[in-house]
Design an enzyme around this catalytic site. Sequence first.
Site, short mmCIF file in Angstrom:
data_model
loop_
_atom_site.label_atom_id
_atom_site.label_comp_id
_atom_site.label_asym_id
_atom_site.label_seq_id
_atom_site.Cartn_x
_atom_site.Cartn_y
_atom_site.Cartn_z
N ILE A 278 0.84 -1.20 0.00
CA ILE A 278 0.00 0.00 0.00
C ILE A 278 0.87 1.26 0.00
CG2 ILE A 278 -1.60 1.33 1.46
CD1 ILE A 278 -2.85 -1.42 2.26
N ASN B 72 1.82 4.43 7.78
CA ASN B 72 1.34 3.24 7.06
C ASN B 72 2.05 1.95 7.49
OD1 ASN B 72 0.43 1.66 4.50
ND2 ASN B 72 2.66 1.70 4.33
N ASN C 12 0.48 -7.45 10.60
CA ASN C 12 -0.37 -8.30 11.43
C ASN C 12 0.46 -9.49 11.90
OD1 ASN C 12 -2.38 -9.81 12.58
ND2 ASN C 12 -3.86 -9.42 10.94
N LYS D 184 -9.57 -2.85 9.00
CA LYS D 184 -10.94 -3.25 9.38
C LYS D 184 -10.94 -4.17 10.61
CE LYS D 184 -11.00 -7.64 7.41
NZ LYS D 184 -10.68 -8.82 8.19
N GLN E 101 -10.53 -10.07 14.51
CA GLN E 101 -10.07 -11.13 13.60
C GLN E 101 -9.86 -12.44 14.36
OE1 GLN E 101 -7.01 -10.37 10.47
NE2 GLN E 101 -5.96 -12.14 11.32
N TYR F 243 -1.92 -6.45 17.32
CA TYR F 243 -2.14 -5.70 16.07
C TYR F 243 -3.46 -4.95 16.13
CZ TYR F 243 -3.00 -5.18 10.97
OH TYR F 243 -3.28 -4.70 9.71
N THR G 250 -0.93 -7.41 -1.22
CA THR G 250 0.38 -6.77 -1.03
C THR G 250 1.37 -7.90 -0.69
OG1 THR G 250 0.06 -6.56 1.35
CG2 THR G 250 -0.73 -4.71 0.00
P1 NAP Z 1 3.63 -4.71 3.33
O1 NAP Z 1 3.27 -5.35 2.03
O2 NAP Z 1 4.38 -5.53 4.33
O3 NAP Z 1 4.41 -3.36 3.08
C1 NAP Z 1 4.78 -2.61 4.20
C2 NAP Z 1 6.15 -2.04 4.05
O4 NAP Z 1 6.44 -1.37 5.30
C3 NAP Z 1 7.26 -3.07 3.88
O5 NAP Z 1 8.23 -2.60 2.98
C4 NAP Z 1 7.83 -3.20 5.30
O6 NAP Z 1 9.18 -3.64 5.33
C5 NAP Z 1 7.72 -1.79 5.78
N1 NAP Z 1 7.73 -1.65 7.25
C6 NAP Z 1 7.13 -2.46 8.16
N2 NAP Z 1 7.36 -2.00 9.41
C7 NAP Z 1 8.12 -0.88 9.27
C8 NAP Z 1 8.64 0.05 10.19
N3 NAP Z 1 8.47 -0.08 11.50
N4 NAP Z 1 9.36 1.10 9.71
C9 NAP Z 1 9.54 1.26 8.38
N5 NAP Z 1 9.05 0.41 7.46
C10 NAP Z 1 8.34 -0.65 7.90
O7 NAP Z 1 2.26 -4.23 4.09
P2 NAP Z 1 0.84 -3.73 3.51
O8 NAP Z 1 -0.05 -4.91 3.36
O9 NAP Z 1 1.07 -2.81 2.37
O10 NAP Z 1 0.30 -2.93 4.78
C11 NAP Z 1 0.46 -1.53 4.93
C12 NAP Z 1 -0.51 -1.04 6.00
O11 NAP Z 1 -1.85 -1.37 5.63
C13 NAP Z 1 -0.28 -1.66 7.38
O12 NAP Z 1 -0.47 -0.67 8.37
C14 NAP Z 1 -1.39 -2.70 7.49
O13 NAP Z 1 -1.78 -2.92 8.81
C15 NAP Z 1 -2.49 -2.01 6.70
N6 NAP Z 1 -3.52 -2.94 6.19
C16 NAP Z 1 -3.24 -3.79 5.16
C17 NAP Z 1 -4.23 -4.65 4.72
C18 NAP Z 1 -4.00 -5.60 3.56
O14 NAP Z 1 -4.95 -6.31 3.20
N7 NAP Z 1 -2.84 -5.64 2.96
C19 NAP Z 1 -5.49 -4.66 5.32
C20 NAP Z 1 -5.72 -3.78 6.37
C21 NAP Z 1 -4.73 -2.92 6.79
P3 NAP Z 1 9.46 -5.22 5.64
O15 NAP Z 1 8.75 -6.00 4.57
O16 NAP Z 1 10.95 -5.31 5.59
O17 NAP Z 1 8.88 -5.46 7.01
#
Ligand code: NAP
Length: 255
Positions: free
Chosen positions: A19, A87, A91, A139, A145, A151, A186
Site C-alpha cells: 500500500i 502506514n 499483522n 478493518k 479477527q 495488532y 500486497t
Molecule cells: P507490506 O506489504 O508488508 O508493506 C509494508 C512495508 O512497510 C514493507 O516494505 C515493510 O518492510 C515496511 N515496514 C514495516 N514496518 C516498518 C517500520 N516499523 N518502519 C519502516 N518500514 C516498515 O504491508 P501492507 O499490506 O502494504 O500494509 C500496509 C498497511 O496497511 C499496514 O499498516 C497494514 O496494517 C495495513 N492494512 C493492510 C491490509 C491488507 O490487506 N494488505 C489490510 C488492512 C490494513 P518489511 O517488509 O521489511 O517489514
Amino acid sequence: MDLLLKDKVILISGGAKGIGAAISKGLIEEGGIPVIIDPSPEGEKILMLANGKGLHIPIRLEQPEDAKKAVELTIEKFGSIHGIVNNAGANDGVGLENGSPEAFAKSVSKNLQHYYDLVHFSVPFLKKSKGSIVNISSKTAITGQGGTSGYVAAKGAQLALTREWAVELLPYQIRVNAVIPAEVMTPLYEKWLSSFPDPDKKLQEISNRIPLGKRMTTPEEIASTVLFLLSEKSAHTTGQHIYVDGGYTHLDRAL
Ligand code: NAP
C-alpha cells in the site's frame, strides 16, 4: 482533478512496498515529493520514477530516535513537511492463547509507537505548512479477527488517535484522517495467504465475501483516497475514518 500536490513533501512510513509503495508512486504522478521511510531497497527504485526527486530513508522505525532522525533528514534536504502517511505495520498474530503479555506489549508498540513519533517530531513543520496526516488502520479494529490482540489494539488506537489529533491540531488547520482497508493484495498479504495449504482456494473464499465486485481492493485504490486526503481538495475533511474496502465492513457479506 489536479490535487495540488506538486512539490509537497510527504513522509510515508513503509512507503517502499504494498500500500505504501502505491501511495509513493501515486504522489510522484501528482508531482509530489515522497520521503520513503522503509528498510527495503525498493524505495530507491521508486524514487527513480521521480528522477531521484524525493528521499529514501532506509530504516525500520523502532525507537523514537528513528522518527526524529527521519524528520531531521527531511528538513535538512527539503526544509518543509506538508504531510504524513502513517502506514508501516504488520499483522503479527499475537493473540490471547497464542501470545504472552510481553509479546502483546511488543506487538502494540511495534504497530503503534512510530505513528505517534513521526507526528510528534513533525508538528512544528506541519504547523507552518497547515499539513495533512493520514493514518492507515485496518478493518480488524472494527470487526476483530481472532488471534491477533496486539495488532488489533494498535489499529484501534490509530483510529482513536485520528480523532484525538484532529482535535488537538485544529487550531493549526492541520487535518487528520484515517483510511481503513480490509483485503488488499500486497507482499504482506501474499505471505499470509501462502501459510494456507491451498492459497488459491483461500483467496477465492475471501474474494467471494467482498460485496463490491467479489474482488480484493487494489493498493492503488487505497492510494487514491490517501492522496485526496493529503490534498487541499479535501480541505474541510478532518477526524474522519474512511473505509476503502468494497463494502466489506458494513454491507451484508452474504449478498
Ligand atoms: P507490506 O506489504 O508488508 O508493506 C509494508 C512495508 O512497510 C514493507 O516494505 C515493510 O518492510 C515496511 N515496514 C514495516 N514496518 C516498518 C517500520 N516499523 N518502519 C519502516 N518500514 C516498515 O504491508 P501492507 O499490506 O502494504 O500494509 C500496509 C498497511 O496497511 C499496514 O499498516 C497494514 O496494517 C495495513 N492494512 C493492510 C491490509 C491488507 O490487506 N494488505 C489490510 C488492512 C490494513 P518489511 O517488509 O521489511 O517489514
